[in-house]
Design a protein around this motif. Structure first.
Motif, PDB file in Angstrom:
ATOM      1  N   ASN B 275       0.842  -1.207   0.000  1.00  0.00           N
ATOM      2  CA  ASN B 275       0.000   0.000   0.000  1.00  0.00           C
ATOM      3  C   ASN B 275       0.874   1.254   0.000  1.00  0.00           C
ATOM      4  OD1 ASN B 275      -1.376   2.249   1.793  1.00  0.00           O
ATOM      5  ND2 ASN B 275      -3.028   1.051   0.891  1.00  0.00           N
ATOM      6  N   SER B 276       0.607   2.143  -0.941  1.00  0.00           N
ATOM      7  CA  SER B 276       1.508   3.285  -1.096  1.00  0.00           C
ATOM      8  C   SER B 276       1.389   4.268   0.066  1.00  0.00           C
ATOM      9  CB  SER B 276       1.272   3.984  -2.439  1.00  0.00           C
ATOM     10  OG  SER B 276      -0.070   4.388  -2.514  1.00  0.00           O
ATOM     11  N   GLY B 277       0.183   4.393   0.635  1.00  0.00           N
ATOM     12  CA  GLY B 277       0.008   5.261   1.793  1.00  0.00           C
ATOM     13  C   GLY B 277       0.850   4.779   2.965  1.00  0.00           C
ATOM     14  N   LEU B 278       0.868   3.465   3.152  1.00  0.00           N
ATOM     15  CA  LEU B 278       1.641   2.882   4.250  1.00  0.00           C
ATOM     16  C   LEU B 278       3.137   3.071   3.999  1.00  0.00           C
ATOM     17  CD1 LEU B 278       1.258   1.174   6.903  1.00  0.00           C
ATOM     18  CD2 LEU B 278       1.842  -0.804   5.507  1.00  0.00           C
ATOM     19  N   ARG B 279       3.558   2.812   2.767  1.00  0.00           N
ATOM     20  CA  ARG B 279       4.983   2.956   2.429  1.00  0.00           C
ATOM     21  C   ARG B 279       5.450   4.394   2.638  1.00  0.00           C
ATOM     22  NH1 ARG B 279       7.796  -1.031  -1.730  1.00  0.00           N
ATOM     23  NH2 ARG B 279       6.774  -2.909  -0.993  1.00  0.00           N
ATOM     24  N   ASN B 280       4.691   5.336   2.077  1.00  0.00           N
ATOM     25  CA  ASN B 280       5.100   6.738   2.191  1.00  0.00           C
ATOM     26  C   ASN B 280       5.100   7.211   3.637  1.00  0.00           C
ATOM     27  OD1 ASN B 280       5.399   6.790  -0.557  1.00  0.00           O
ATOM     28  ND2 ASN B 280       3.313   7.564  -0.934  1.00  0.00           N
ATOM     29  N   GLY B 281       4.098   6.745   4.391  1.00  0.00           N
ATOM     30  CA  GLY B 281       4.007   7.119   5.805  1.00  0.00           C
ATOM     31  C   GLY B 281       5.221   6.635   6.584  1.00  0.00           C
ATOM     32  N   PHE B 282       5.642   5.408   6.324  1.00  0.00           N
ATOM     33  CA  PHE B 282       6.813   4.868   7.013  1.00  0.00           C
ATOM     34  C   PHE B 282       8.103   5.565   6.556  1.00  0.00           C
ATOM     35  CE2 PHE B 282       4.616   0.921   8.530  1.00  0.00           C
ATOM     36  CZ  PHE B 282       5.090   0.958   9.835  1.00  0.00           C
ATOM     37  N   LEU B 283       8.185   5.806   5.252  1.00  0.00           N
ATOM     38  CA  LEU B 283       9.431   6.363   4.719  1.00  0.00           C
ATOM     39  C   LEU B 283       9.744   7.751   5.280  1.00  0.00           C
ATOM     40  CD1 LEU B 283       9.282   5.019   1.043  1.00  0.00           C
ATOM     41  CD2 LEU B 283      10.848   4.314   2.876  1.00  0.00           C
ATOM     42  N   LYS B 284       8.699   8.454   5.742  1.00  0.00           N
ATOM     43  CA  LYS B 284       8.935   9.766   6.368  1.00  0.00           C
ATOM     44  C   LYS B 284       9.861   9.645   7.572  1.00  0.00           C
ATOM     45  CE  LYS B 284       4.718  12.063   4.915  1.00  0.00           C
ATOM     46  NZ  LYS B 284       3.284  11.975   5.179  1.00  0.00           N
ATOM     47  N   TYR B 285       9.864   8.468   8.199  1.00  0.00           N
ATOM     48  CA  TYR B 285      10.679   8.288   9.404  1.00  0.00           C
ATOM     49  C   TYR B 285      12.158   8.057   9.096  1.00  0.00           C
ATOM     50  CZ  TYR B 285       6.617   8.573  12.334  1.00  0.00           C
ATOM     51  OH  TYR B 285       5.512   9.042  12.982  1.00  0.00           O
ATOM     52  N   GLU B 286      12.491   7.922   7.824  1.00  0.00           N
ATOM     53  CA  GLU B 286      13.917   7.781   7.483  1.00  0.00           C
ATOM     54  C   GLU B 286      14.694   9.029   7.904  1.00  0.00           C
ATOM     55  OE1 GLU B 286      14.054   6.575   3.323  1.00  0.00           O
ATOM     56  OE2 GLU B 286      14.349   4.491   3.984  1.00  0.00           O
ATOM     57  N   LYS B 287      13.996  10.181   7.851  1.00  0.00           N
ATOM     58  CA  LYS B 287      14.622  11.443   8.283  1.00  0.00           C
ATOM     59  C   LYS B 287      15.041  11.397   9.755  1.00  0.00           C
ATOM     60  CE  LYS B 287      11.562  14.594   6.999  1.00  0.00           C
ATOM     61  NZ  LYS B 287      10.526  14.532   6.032  1.00  0.00           N
ATOM     62  N   GLU B 288      14.317  10.591  10.532  1.00  0.00           N
ATOM     63  CA  GLU B 288      14.639  10.473  11.963  1.00  0.00           C
ATOM     64  C   GLU B 288      15.654   9.368  12.234  1.00  0.00           C
ATOM     65  OE1 GLU B 288      11.250  10.466  14.598  1.00  0.00           O
ATOM     66  OE2 GLU B 288      10.163  11.819  13.269  1.00  0.00           O
ATOM     67  N   GLY B 289      16.268   8.862  11.169  1.00  0.00           N
ATOM     68  CA  GLY B 289      17.328   7.881  11.358  1.00  0.00           C
ATOM     69  C   GLY B 289      16.873   6.426  11.317  1.00  0.00           C
ATOM     70  N   TYR B 290      15.614   6.186  10.979  1.00  0.00           N
ATOM     71  CA  TYR B 290      15.153   4.799  10.887  1.00  0.00           C
ATOM     72  C   TYR B 290      15.472   4.220   9.510  1.00  0.00           C
ATOM     73  CZ  TYR B 290      12.544   5.493  15.180  1.00  0.00           C
ATOM     74  OH  TYR B 290      12.214   5.741  16.476  1.00  0.00           O
ATOM     75  N   SER B 291      15.829   2.931   9.479  1.00  0.00           N
ATOM     76  CA  SER B 291      15.951   2.224   8.199  1.00  0.00           C
ATOM     77  C   SER B 291      14.690   1.400   8.022  1.00  0.00           C
ATOM     78  CB  SER B 291      17.150   1.278   8.217  1.00  0.00           C
ATOM     79  OG  SER B 291      18.311   1.994   8.532  1.00  0.00           O
ATOM     80  N   ILE B 292      13.957   1.682   6.942  1.00  0.00           N
ATOM     81  CA  ILE B 292      12.685   0.993   6.718  1.00  0.00           C
ATOM     82  C   ILE B 292      12.854   0.026   5.545  1.00  0.00           C
ATOM     83  CG2 ILE B 292      10.209   1.301   6.398  1.00  0.00           C
ATOM     84  CD1 ILE B 292      11.038   3.071   8.662  1.00  0.00           C
ATOM     85  N   TYR B 293      12.487  -1.235   5.759  1.00  0.00           N
ATOM     86  CA  TYR B 293      12.592  -2.247   4.701  1.00  0.00           C
ATOM     87  C   TYR B 293      11.211  -2.751   4.306  1.00  0.00           C
ATOM     88  CZ  TYR B 293      17.552  -2.477   5.780  1.00  0.00           C
ATOM     89  OH  TYR B 293      18.871  -2.169   5.962  1.00  0.00           O
ATOM     90  N   PHE B 294      11.002  -2.887   3.003  1.00  0.00           N
ATOM     91  CA  PHE B 294       9.788  -3.525   2.474  1.00  0.00           C
ATOM     92  C   PHE B 294      10.224  -4.647   1.545  1.00  0.00           C
ATOM     93  CE2 PHE B 294       8.789   1.016   2.971  1.00  0.00           C
ATOM     94  CZ  PHE B 294       7.678   0.954   3.785  1.00  0.00           C
ATOM     95  N   PRO B 295       9.400  -5.689   1.372  1.00  0.00           N
ATOM     96  CA  PRO B 295       9.741  -6.696   0.374  1.00  0.00           C
ATOM     97  C   PRO B 295       9.427  -6.155  -1.019  1.00  0.00           C
ATOM     98  CG  PRO B 295       7.660  -7.252   1.433  1.00  0.00           C
ATOM     99  CD  PRO B 295       8.146  -5.989   2.073  1.00  0.00           C
ATOM    100  N   GLU B 296      10.057  -6.733  -2.033  1.00  0.00           N
ATOM    101  CA  GLU B 296       9.608  -6.449  -3.397  1.00  0.00           C
ATOM    102  C   GLU B 296       8.145  -6.853  -3.458  1.00  0.00           C
ATOM    103  OE1 GLU B 296      11.820  -7.951  -6.793  1.00  0.00           O
ATOM    104  OE2 GLU B 296      13.561  -8.148  -5.471  1.00  0.00           O
ATOM    105  N   LYS B 297       7.361  -6.179  -4.301  1.00  0.00           N
ATOM    106  CA  LYS B 297       5.917  -6.445  -4.302  1.00  0.00           C
ATOM    107  C   LYS B 297       5.585  -7.919  -4.560  1.00  0.00           C
ATOM    108  CE  LYS B 297       4.330  -1.802  -4.703  1.00  0.00           C
ATOM    109  NZ  LYS B 297       3.619  -0.723  -5.377  1.00  0.00           N
TER     110      LYS B 297
END
Lengths: 147, 342
Positions: B275-297
């Motif tokens: 879900n793109s909303g979920l991905r984009n929402g999580f990716l915002k936290y990369e700025k705070e130093g988090y590494s976010i991983y998703f599987p290939e679709k």
């Protein structure tokens, strides 16, 4: 008390309480069919019944997986079905539905409409409807068990 | 010498077979995608009876695509549970037979656990610990993952899985099944502030989820505001508002778990991870130093590649149990007691 009755629950916790009461009247091999629209509270009532059967596992919706199995100290196995995704008797039979009906545990079935002719005699039928005015209220009709 | 892993997944609707060379996937065939493409026909929604009809063809195709001979396989893996017992048995017994007849090690693999490692498919090593959110049509579970064999379930859904809420709300909106991707598409041009659907809070369980309240709230919103005429539903705005409530709850609780445990790596897997909303929402936290991983679709929904990858990692690390045993439809709950140290 009659074996058929109806009542209103004012909120989720009253629905859970009704489940606890139903659980205390169940016996080995009972099948409970839970009828009601999306969001009417079938899973909530199933949760209450399972709580009353001493199920320690998380009781949640089996819509995707079709059947959740739980252990109960009282009845050994509890099978919690959700036939929402199954559109024909054929599909229901193909997943071994009849075998589950023959066991001595307790069977709970959400969306039993498509399995109507496969339900064993003596199935306890519970119909849950939304209240028109109040988002939290439910009208619940129970057939086949006395509390 | 490289390890050739052959894996089978059949825990619910999909029959899938995959071949891996070490941690890399060289073929991954999934029944619904395969038959849709090959025959253009309709695949039954629940394919449990179909597993037995299609498994041979899926396996043959997996080896053909991989350009690998069956006799080159050095490790056999199959999904052991949780799942639908009739579906699990087809794949698991097929795999047992394959391993026995070739005298190769066999590993029964946890389906949910394979989802949480699916973010790392292709990597030879995984860095622990990490927080994992497995979110699909059937599951919404938050884990603290400390090693290949040590997990803790931090949170679970008390009622509907997040993906299920998407599908059911889609149905209320008159969309086709599965409605998740359609809601995502509509939401991309809608206003998430259009209506405030409730984000559930469960007292005393900060990491647990609940989505049936949001579902009921959409139902009453529609009843109250569009009782008769549904032709002018602001679909995009409702979809955006609903999606924002669900993804907001998933993201808030996952980030809270990461903060509380002082962990900066987050892996989000399962069908809803697309879900793109979920991905984009999580990716915002990369700025705070988090590494976010998703599987290939292709690895977000049920597939055998993730089963094979999980088996390979454990085989290589010499952990896990390479023995022939039976399916366990209760696997996740049994693990919750004994393995996940809940």
């Amino acid at each position: 008390m009659a074996r058929d009755f109806a009542l209103t629950t004012k909120n989720e916790s009253e629905t859970i309480d009704l489940g606890l009461k139903i659980a205390s009247s169940l016996k080995s091999g009972d099948v409970i069919a839970l009828y009601g629209d999306l969001g009417s509270g079938k899973t909530r009532l199933a949760k209450g019944i399972c709580l009353g059967l001493d199920v320690k596992q998380m009781v949640n919706s089996p819509t995707f997986i079709i059947v959740n199995e739980y252990n109960s100290a009282k009845f050994h196995n509890i099978y919690h079905f959700d036939l929402y995704r199954l559109k024909s008797e054929d599909e229901i039979l193909a997943m071994g539905f009849e075998d589950y009906m023959k066991n001595r545990g307790i069977v709970l079935i959400e969306w039993p409409e498509h399995a109507e002719r496969l339900l064993p005699e003596g199935t306890i039928k519970i119909h849950i409807s939304h209240s028109v005015e109040n988002e939290n209220e439910r009208w619940i009709r129970v057939e086949g068990i006395a509390l | 010498m490289s390890t050739i892993t052959f894996a089978i997944e059949s825990s619910c609707d999909e029959t899938s077979a995959a071949v891996l060379r070490n941690g890399a996937v060289i073929s991954n065939i999934v029944s619904s995608q395969y038959f849709h493409k090959e025959y253009g026909g309709i695949v039954p929604e629940l394919a449990s009876r179909a597993h037995i009809q299609v498994i041979d063809e899926i396996v043959t195709r997996a080896f053909k695509d991989a350009g690998i001979d069956k006799d080159e396989v050095s490790l056999m893996a199959a999904s052991q549970g949780p799942g639908l017992i009739g579906s699990l048995l087809v794949g698991y017994n097929y795999a047992k037979g394959f391993a026995l007849s070739r005298d190769i090690p066999f590993m029964g693999i946890d389906h949910i656990e394979s989802h949480l490692f699916s973010c790392f498919i292709g990597q030879e090593e995984i860095n622990f610990p990490f927080i994992a959110l497995v979110v699909s049509g059937g599951h919404t579970i938050l884990f603290l993952v400390e090693s290949y064999l040590s997990y803790k379930i931090l949170g679970n859904t008390h009622d509907d899985a997040a993906g299920e809420a998407f599908d059911k709300v889609a149905k209320m909106l008159g969309l086709e099944y599965p409605g998740g991707p359609l809601i995502d598409k509509l939401a991309s041009t809608g206003n998430p502030q259009f209506h405030k659907f409730p984000k559930s809070i469960i007292k005393g369980s900060p990491y647990d989820f609940s989505f049936s309240g949001i579902k009921t709230s959409v139902l009453y919103f529609l009843k109250n505001n569009y009782p008769v005429d549904k032709t002018n539903l602001p679909l995009n705005d409702i979809a955006a508002s609903f999606q924002s409530a669900v993804t907001g709850s998933l993201i808030d609780k996952t980030i809270r778990a990461a903060k509380d445990h002082n962990i900066k790596t987050i892996a989000v897997s399962g069908g809803v991870s697309a879900n793109s909303g979920l991905r984009n929402g999580f990716l915002k936290y990369e700025k705070e130093g988090y590494s976010i991983y998703f599987p290939e679709k292709i690895y977000s929904t049920d597939n055998a590649a993730m089963i094979g990858y999980n088996a390979y990692l454990k085989f290589k690390a010499s952990v896990g149990n390479a023995a022939i045993n039976n399916v366990n439809p209760l696997l996740s709950s049994a693990y919750a007691r004994f393995k996940y140290q809940q």
